[in-house]
Design an enzyme around this catalytic site. Structure first.
Site, PDB file in Angstrom:
ATOM      1  N   SER A   1      -2.940  -7.432   3.299  1.00 26.09           N
ATOM      2  CA  SER A   1      -3.508  -8.237   4.445  1.00 26.09           C
ATOM      3  C   SER A   1      -3.905  -9.324   5.005  1.00 26.09           C
ATOM      4  O   SER A   1      -3.617  -9.974   6.279  1.00 26.09           O
ATOM      5  CB  SER A   1      -4.908  -7.032   4.682  1.00 26.09           C
ATOM      6  OG  SER A   1      -3.811  -5.770   3.680  1.00 26.09           O
ATOM      7  N   ARG A   2      -4.525  -9.722   4.212  1.00 29.92           N
ATOM      8  CA  ARG A   2      -4.699 -11.718   4.656  1.00 29.92           C
ATOM      9  C   ARG A   2      -3.672 -12.336   5.287  1.00 29.92           C
ATOM     10  O   ARG A   2      -3.719 -13.201   5.976  1.00 29.92           O
ATOM     11  CB  ARG A   2      -5.022 -12.125   3.756  1.00 29.92           C
ATOM     12  CG  ARG A   2      -6.345 -11.546   2.730  1.00 29.92           C
ATOM     13  CD  ARG A   2      -7.399 -12.525   1.914  1.00 29.92           C
ATOM     14  NE  ARG A   2      -8.256 -11.901   1.435  1.00 29.92           N
ATOM     15  CZ  ARG A   2      -9.669 -11.436   1.860  1.00 29.92           C
ATOM     16  NH1 ARG A   2      -9.696 -12.563   3.469  1.00 29.92           N
ATOM     17  NH2 ARG A   2     -10.577 -10.923   1.655  1.00 29.92           N
TER      18      ARG A   2
ATOM     19  N   HIS B   1       0.986  -1.171   0.315  1.00 29.49           N
ATOM     20  CA  HIS B   1      -0.071   0.303   0.352  1.00 29.49           C
ATOM     21  C   HIS B   1       1.235   1.323  -0.474  1.00 29.49           C
ATOM     22  O   HIS B   1       1.074   2.328  -0.791  1.00 29.49           O
ATOM     23  CB  HIS B   1      -1.094  -0.049   1.496  1.00 29.49           C
ATOM     24  CG  HIS B   1      -1.678  -1.310   1.467  1.00 29.49           C
ATOM     25  ND1 HIS B   1      -1.591  -2.122   2.518  1.00 29.49           N
ATOM     26  CD2 HIS B   1      -3.339  -1.157   0.797  1.00 29.49           C
ATOM     27  CE1 HIS B   1      -2.817  -2.971   1.840  1.00 29.49           C
ATOM     28  NE2 HIS B   1      -3.261  -2.761   0.785  1.00 29.49           N
TER      29      HIS B   1
ATOM     30  N   GLY C   1      -2.810  -1.621  -7.153  1.00 30.31           N
ATOM     31  CA  GLY C   1      -1.336  -2.995  -7.010  1.00 30.31           C
ATOM     32  C   GLY C   1      -2.331  -4.269  -8.096  1.00 30.31           C
ATOM     33  O   GLY C   1      -2.989  -4.078  -7.871  1.00 30.31           O
TER      34      GLY C   1
END
Length: 287
Positions: free
Chosen positions: A188-189, A39, A149
């Protein structure tokens, strides 16, 4: 001036109006929070091309077809704000669900074609939710450019198609996937992986890269994909949701490598769904 946090459309538009009055351009980085270096690389790319950068933080309920997935999605606004400050973002736009979808909200943006198959086949309504919230963020911010992304490659294709079809005055900038040193695509996972799952997860990227090289060298596509699926499971994944070769622009299925392609996969490990993709290029003479 440090990072300004705004939570309403009116506040966001007021900030942008001030910049516009000074002739400044605006870059938008939409996120659902739990920020990582991927990010932040988008924020840095936006800073390199725009005068001001707005990062958004909104866990969008309309793109989750599984309520448990929505409830377990990591949330860390304070930490995210600190990271955005360090990356040089100007505004963090963090609206509530009621601000984004007020009482009586009844509109859905749906993009056909590129949204079908792959993740679209396994997550009903997901890309309608993505297209709806992203179109709202574009309209709310009035940004000149938006940065995404390539890890979420189908999502990027959906957004590009939407912008083209609806004549939205914004440039979509796709940025390469950011990876850990062992090749795992940042997500994020990944925070939800066990220690053993995290150690095994890079197998997805390794197998995709190997399969891409095989296809580029002339290997049979169907058998290569079957072998890759077997290798992903042998590497520690519970199941492979899909692994497919698609046209890099239209996302149409491909049975021969006669134009630029993308090899995309989704697989489950530790009850976490991971996705990844790599470019697959034909011989120069074929396109």
């Amino acid at each position: 001036m440090g990072l300004q946090i705004v939570r309403t459309v009116a506040e966001l538009r007021a900030a942008v109006r001030g910049w516009r009055a000074d002739g400044q351009t605006v870059g938008l980085v939409p996120t659902m929070g739990a920020l990582h270096e991927g990010h932040l690389s988008l924020v840095q790319a936006a800073k390199g091309r725009c005068s001001r950068v707005v990062a958004t933080l909104f866990v969008n309920p309309k793109q989750f077809n599984n309520p448990d997935d929505l409830n377990s999605y990591p949330r860390s606004e304070e930490d995210d704000a600190a990271k955005l400050t360090g990356a040089g973002a100007d505004v963090l736009y963090a609206p509530s669900v009621n601000e984004m979808y007020p009482q009586g909200f009844a509109t859905t943006v749906s993009v056909a074609g590129v949204s079908e198959g792959l993740c679209g086949a396994h997550r009903p309504g997901h890309f309608d939710g993505v297209a709806t919230v992203v179109s709202k963020l574009f309209l709310q911010s009035g940004a000149d450019m938006a940065f995404f992304g390539e890890k979420d490659f189908q999502q990027l294709a959906v957004i590009r198609r939407m912008v083209l079809d609806l004549d939205m005055p914004i440039e979509i900038v796709g940025m390469p996937t950011v990876r850990d040193a062992d090749g795992l695509a940042l997500s994020s996972r990944n925070q939800r992986l066990s220690e053993a799952g995290r150690a095994a997860a890079p197998a997805l990227a390794r197998v995709l890269a190997s399969a891409a090289r095989s296809i580029e060298a002339g290997g049979d596509i169907a058998s290569t994909l079957q072998d890759a699926s077997t290798s992903i499971k042998a590497g520690g994944f519970k199941s492979v949701e899909y692994i497919e070769l698609r046209d890099a622009e239209s996302l149409d299925p491909m049975v021969s490598l006669d134009r630029p392609a993308r090899l995309l996969a989704a697989a489950w490990i530790d009850s976490v769904r991971l996705i990844d993709n790599v470019a697959v290029l034909p011989p120069i003479a074929s396109y």
